[in-house]
Design an enzyme around this catalytic site. Structure first.
Site, PDB file in Angstrom:
ATOM      1  N   SER A   1       0.814  -1.211   0.000  1.00  0.00           N
ATOM      2  CA  SER A   1       0.000   0.000   0.000  1.00  0.00           C
ATOM      3  C   SER A   1       0.855   1.272   0.000  1.00  0.00           C
ATOM      4  CB  SER A   1      -0.957  -0.043   1.201  1.00  0.00           C
ATOM      5  OG  SER A   1      -1.927   0.961   1.115  1.00  0.00           O
TER       6      SER A   1
ATOM      7  N   ASP B   1      10.306   5.590  -9.929  1.00  0.00           N
ATOM      8  CA  ASP B   1       9.890   6.194 -11.194  1.00  0.00           C
ATOM      9  C   ASP B   1      10.595   7.524 -11.473  1.00  0.00           C
ATOM     10  OD1 ASP B   1       8.235   4.095 -11.670  1.00  0.00           O
ATOM     11  OD2 ASP B   1       6.362   5.231 -11.638  1.00  0.00           O
TER      12      ASP B   1
ATOM     13  N   LYS C   1      -0.515  -4.230  -3.117  1.00  0.00           N
ATOM     14  CA  LYS C   1      -1.790  -3.715  -2.580  1.00  0.00           C
ATOM     15  C   LYS C   1      -1.947  -2.275  -3.072  1.00  0.00           C
ATOM     16  CE  LYS C   1      -5.385  -3.271   0.276  1.00  0.00           C
ATOM     17  NZ  LYS C   1      -5.697  -1.843   0.105  1.00  0.00           N
TER      18      LYS C   1
END
Length: 234
Positions: free
Chosen positions: A143, A154, A168
């Site tokens: 999560s 990224d 998740k």
């Protein structure tokens, strides 16, 4: 048992403790609100400036605790940060974005897209990364931990070491029903700055290192330190 122990702050509760080979003993304690620390940090090597911070989960005060640890380590000469998100089940997205604002370069942190395609984007205002970062993740990083790890990966702000995270990436709500029943509904999904969906796939590390159970050392942390040494030497 927990329901019997909990109660109004300031009131007392008596616990009977049984230990093998001893008589039962009663202890009366006062109920209070307990704030659990979610962030710990230390210098791994002051000579090279390698700092280490572990986030156990993202609770209400995690952003503040992380800022305090950063300030402390920076004051001790930190030049590179190893961020440990292993065994971190996630938590509050607000706290996650507060942490991200301190380490993720300016731009998107995460996008939350609901079933109708409506998007809510959380952005970082940090002009640029202050130092190289290595992030530790594993199969129990989930999560909010995946949101932070994905944003750092990224944006090129960190190298991820360990194993693929849990996966998740959904936003869920619990709808109470009759007779103490409830229904959990998925209402949205998380997407990293590059548009990757976390849900069901997880975040793949840049450097895969399996944790060897029974080993006398933490091979994942050792690899993270090795990667950090290379970054600091560049």
């Amino acid at each position: 048992i927990a329901l019997h122990i909990r109660g109004e702050v300031g009131t007392n509760v008596t616990l009977t403790i049984h230990r093998e080979g001893e008589d039962d003993a009663d202890y009366t304690i006062e109920r209070a609100t307990i704030q659990m620390k979610t962030v710990v940090g230390k210098m791994l090597d002051e000579s090279t400036g390698r700092g280490y911070i572990r986030i156990g989960n993202f609770a209400e005060n995690t952003g503040k605790e992380f800022q305090e640890q950063l300030t402390t380590l920076e004051g001790q000469g930190m030049k590179g940060l190893i961020l440990d998100l292993r065994e971190n089940p996630g938590g509050l997205i607000k706290s996650c974005t507060e942490v991200a604002n301190l380490v993720v370069p300016k731009g998107p942190i995460v996008s939350v897209v609901d079933k109708n395609g409506k998007t809510q984007e959380y952005d970082s205002d940090l002009e640029a990364s202050k130092y190289p970062i290595v992030v530790l993740i594993d199969g129990n990083s989930a999560s909010a931990a995946e949101i932070l790890a994905g944003a750092l990966q990224d944006t090129g702000a960190a190298t991820l070491v360990g194993t693929t995270s849990y996966g998740k990436g959904s936003v869920q709500v619990v709808v109470p029903m009759y007779h103490d029943d409830a229904v959990k509904l998925t209402i949205a999904k998380y997407y990293t700055p590059s548009g990757r969906s976390i849900d069901g796939t997880g975040i793949d590390p840049d450097v895969v290192v399996e944790l060897q159970k029974g080993a006398g050392s933490d091979v994942q942390l050792e690899k993270a330190e090795e990667v950090m040494k290379e970054k600091l030497a560049d």
